[in-house]
Design a protein around this motif. Sequence first.
Motif, mmCIF file in Angstrom:
data_model
loop_
_atom_site.group_PDB
_atom_site.id
_atom_site.type_symbol
_atom_site.label_atom_id
_atom_site.label_comp_id
_atom_site.label_asym_id
_atom_site.label_seq_id
_atom_site.Cartn_x
_atom_site.Cartn_y
_atom_site.Cartn_z
ATOM 1 N N ASP A 171 -10.937 -19.337 14.068
ATOM 2 C CA ASP A 171 -11.839 -20.375 14.309
ATOM 3 C C ASP A 171 -13.429 -20.241 14.107
ATOM 4 O OD1 ASP A 171 -9.476 -21.817 15.242
ATOM 5 O OD2 ASP A 171 -9.950 -21.381 17.401
ATOM 6 N N LYS A 172 -13.756 -19.032 14.417
ATOM 7 C CA LYS A 172 -15.213 -18.807 14.090
ATOM 8 C C LYS A 172 -15.530 -18.353 12.681
ATOM 9 C CE LYS A 172 -16.380 -17.740 18.911
ATOM 10 N NZ LYS A 172 -17.101 -17.239 19.949
ATOM 11 N N TYR A 173 -14.786 -17.517 12.220
ATOM 12 C CA TYR A 173 -14.552 -16.864 10.858
ATOM 13 C C TYR A 173 -13.627 -17.012 9.968
ATOM 14 C CZ TYR A 173 -18.291 -14.740 13.842
ATOM 15 O OH TYR A 173 -19.472 -14.600 14.628
ATOM 16 N N PRO A 174 -13.313 -18.239 9.563
ATOM 17 C CA PRO A 174 -12.165 -18.509 8.785
ATOM 18 C C PRO A 174 -12.055 -17.556 7.474
ATOM 19 C CG PRO A 174 -13.440 -20.515 8.694
ATOM 20 C CD PRO A 174 -14.028 -19.459 9.835
ATOM 21 N N LEU A 175 -13.058 -17.764 6.909
ATOM 22 C CA LEU A 175 -13.192 -16.838 5.569
ATOM 23 C C LEU A 175 -12.869 -15.209 5.668
ATOM 24 C CD1 LEU A 175 -13.439 -17.108 2.389
ATOM 25 C CD2 LEU A 175 -16.126 -17.015 2.726
ATOM 26 N N ALA A 176 -13.647 -14.836 6.621
ATOM 27 C CA ALA A 176 -13.478 -13.487 6.959
ATOM 28 C C ALA A 176 -11.935 -12.958 7.097
ATOM 29 C CB ALA A 176 -14.380 -13.074 8.105
ATOM 30 N N ILE A 177 -11.640 -13.778 8.127
ATOM 31 C CA ILE A 177 -9.801 -13.485 8.217
ATOM 32 C C ILE A 177 -9.319 -13.637 6.982
ATOM 33 C CG2 ILE A 177 -7.789 -14.324 9.620
ATOM 34 C CD1 ILE A 177 -9.744 -12.848 11.318
ATOM 35 N N VAL A 178 -9.257 -14.807 6.079
ATOM 36 C CA VAL A 178 -8.503 -14.810 4.932
ATOM 37 C C VAL A 178 -8.643 -13.880 4.098
ATOM 38 C CG1 VAL A 178 -8.296 -16.403 3.120
ATOM 39 C CG2 VAL A 178 -8.452 -17.504 5.277
ATOM 40 N N ILE A 179 -9.888 -13.280 3.853
ATOM 41 C CA ILE A 179 -10.335 -12.208 3.064
ATOM 42 C C ILE A 179 -9.757 -11.062 3.662
ATOM 43 C CG2 ILE A 179 -12.290 -10.661 2.275
ATOM 44 C CD1 ILE A 179 -13.993 -13.352 2.085
ATOM 45 N N ILE A 180 -9.720 -10.741 4.675
ATOM 46 C CA ILE A 180 -9.046 -9.799 5.399
ATOM 47 C C ILE A 180 -7.680 -9.402 5.066
ATOM 48 C CG2 ILE A 180 -8.498 -8.388 7.629
ATOM 49 C CD1 ILE A 180 -11.226 -9.117 8.578
ATOM 50 N N ILE A 181 -7.005 -10.697 5.109
ATOM 51 C CA ILE A 181 -5.158 -10.611 5.017
ATOM 52 C C ILE A 181 -5.289 -10.400 3.485
ATOM 53 C CG2 ILE A 181 -3.672 -12.230 4.971
ATOM 54 C CD1 ILE A 181 -4.840 -13.538 7.585
ATOM 55 N N ILE A 182 -5.963 -11.006 2.544
ATOM 56 C CA ILE A 182 -5.840 -10.858 1.220
ATOM 57 C C ILE A 182 -5.996 -9.424 0.760
ATOM 58 C CG2 ILE A 182 -6.868 -11.214 -1.187
ATOM 59 C CD1 ILE A 182 -7.241 -14.346 -0.230
ATOM 60 N N CYS A 183 -7.138 -8.540 1.554
ATOM 61 C CA CYS A 183 -7.160 -7.296 1.242
ATOM 62 C C CYS A 183 -6.219 -6.384 1.610
ATOM 63 C CB CYS A 183 -8.467 -6.680 2.020
ATOM 64 S SG CYS A 183 -10.047 -7.436 1.213
ATOM 65 N N PHE A 184 -5.482 -6.565 2.821
ATOM 66 C CA PHE A 184 -4.356 -6.094 3.257
ATOM 67 C C PHE A 184 -3.218 -6.273 2.310
ATOM 68 C CE2 PHE A 184 -5.723 -6.068 7.875
ATOM 69 C CZ PHE A 184 -5.848 -4.688 7.840
ATOM 70 N N ILE A 185 -2.970 -7.458 1.819
ATOM 71 C CA ILE A 185 -2.157 -7.715 0.799
ATOM 72 C C ILE A 185 -2.339 -6.887 -0.552
ATOM 73 C CG2 ILE A 185 -0.765 -9.530 -0.713
ATOM 74 C CD1 ILE A 185 -1.429 -11.228 1.752
ATOM 75 N N VAL A 186 -3.294 -7.005 -1.033
ATOM 76 C CA VAL A 186 -3.667 -6.356 -2.322
ATOM 77 C C VAL A 186 -3.898 -4.810 -2.106
ATOM 78 C CG1 VAL A 186 -5.521 -6.034 -4.046
ATOM 79 C CG2 VAL A 186 -4.984 -8.424 -3.078
ATOM 80 N N GLY A 187 -4.331 -4.343 -0.640
ATOM 81 C CA GLY A 187 -4.226 -2.817 -0.697
ATOM 82 C C GLY A 187 -2.784 -2.283 -0.535
ATOM 83 N N SER A 188 -1.783 -3.044 -0.098
ATOM 84 C CA SER A 188 -0.317 -2.257 0.107
ATOM 85 C C SER A 188 0.148 -2.389 -1.153
ATOM 86 C CB SER A 188 0.237 -3.053 1.229
ATOM 87 O OG SER A 188 0.549 -4.685 0.475
ATOM 88 N N LEU A 189 -0.314 -3.089 -2.265
ATOM 89 C CA LEU A 189 0.568 -3.110 -3.498
ATOM 90 C C LEU A 189 0.648 -1.965 -4.254
ATOM 91 C CD1 LEU A 189 -0.877 -6.665 -5.029
ATOM 92 C CD2 LEU A 189 1.406 -6.141 -4.256
ATOM 93 N N PRO A 190 -0.476 -1.058 -4.283
ATOM 94 C CA PRO A 190 -0.213 0.264 -5.010
ATOM 95 C C PRO A 190 1.001 0.976 -4.427
ATOM 96 C CG PRO A 190 -2.623 -0.126 -4.812
ATOM 97 C CD PRO A 190 -1.821 -1.089 -3.935
ATOM 98 N N ASN A 191 0.956 1.140 -3.123
ATOM 99 C CA ASN A 191 2.258 1.879 -2.473
ATOM 100 C C ASN A 191 3.454 1.521 -2.711
ATOM 101 O OD1 ASN A 191 0.618 3.861 -1.356
ATOM 102 N ND2 ASN A 191 0.267 2.782 0.446
ATOM 103 N N MET A 192 3.531 -0.049 -2.689
ATOM 104 C CA MET A 192 4.774 -0.928 -3.065
ATOM 105 C C MET A 192 5.192 -0.561 -4.451
ATOM 106 S SD MET A 192 5.803 -4.742 -2.756
ATOM 107 C CE MET A 192 4.375 -5.209 -3.002
ATOM 108 N N ILE A 193 4.114 -0.465 -5.339
ATOM 109 C CA ILE A 193 4.607 -0.278 -6.755
ATOM 110 C C ILE A 193 5.022 1.252 -6.949
ATOM 111 C CG2 ILE A 193 3.701 -0.026 -9.085
ATOM 112 C CD1 ILE A 193 1.794 -2.325 -8.196
ATOM 113 N N LYS A 194 4.395 2.132 -6.249
ATOM 114 C CA LYS A 194 4.693 3.762 -6.308
ATOM 115 C C LYS A 194 6.157 3.743 -5.823
ATOM 116 C CE LYS A 194 3.368 6.728 -3.484
ATOM 117 N NZ LYS A 194 2.660 7.424 -2.499
ATOM 118 N N ASP A 195 6.458 2.998 -4.750
ATOM 119 C CA ASP A 195 7.821 3.154 -4.105
ATOM 120 C C ASP A 195 8.811 2.551 -4.942
ATOM 121 O OD1 ASP A 195 6.725 4.501 -2.102
ATOM 122 O OD2 ASP A 195 6.747 2.808 -0.701
ATOM 123 N N LEU A 196 8.659 1.518 -5.755
ATOM 124 C CA LEU A 196 9.549 0.862 -6.499
ATOM 125 C C LEU A 196 9.921 1.242 -7.818
ATOM 126 C CD1 LEU A 196 8.724 -2.909 -5.502
ATOM 127 C CD2 LEU A 196 10.463 -1.576 -4.942
#
Length: 131
Positions: free
Chosen positions: A79-104
Motif C-alpha cells: 500500500d505504501k510502496y507498490p513499485l518497490a514490491i513489484v520490483i522485488i517480486i520481478i527480481c525474485f522471478i528473474v533471479g531464479s531463472l539461472p538456477n531453473m535453466i541450469k536444472d532443466l
Amino acid sequence: MKKLSILLKGIVVGFVSCAIPGVSASTFAIILGVYYTMIESISMILKNFKKSMGFLVFMLLGYAIGALLAAILVSTIYDKYPLAIVIIIICFIVGSLPNMIKDLIPHIKKYRDGLFLLLSLVYLLLIAVLL
C-alpha cells in the motif's frame, strides 16, 4: 518447549511461503529440520494418529500465524510502496531463472524441448514485465 519450537518453526515456514516469492516453504522446512518429520507425520497419520496430530496441529497453527503475518506485512508495504514490491517480486522471478535453466538443461533431449524451454522463459519474462 518442543511444541513451542514446532510452532515457531511453523511461523517461519508460513511467513516465508507467503512473503518471499520463489522460495519454497519446503526448502525452509528442510533448513529448519522439520520437513521429514512433517512428511512422516502426514504419512503415518492413520497409524499413529496422536503423535502425528501432536506435531501437525502446532506446525499448521504456526504456518497459519506466519502466513497471516506475511500477508499483513506485504499488504501494508504494498500500500505504501507498490513499485518497490513489484520490483522485488520481478527480481525474485528473474533471479531464479539461472538456477531453473541450469536444472532443466540436462533434461533437454530434443530440439523441441529446448524451444519449449526458451518460449516458456520468454513467456515468464513477459508476464514479469507486463504485469
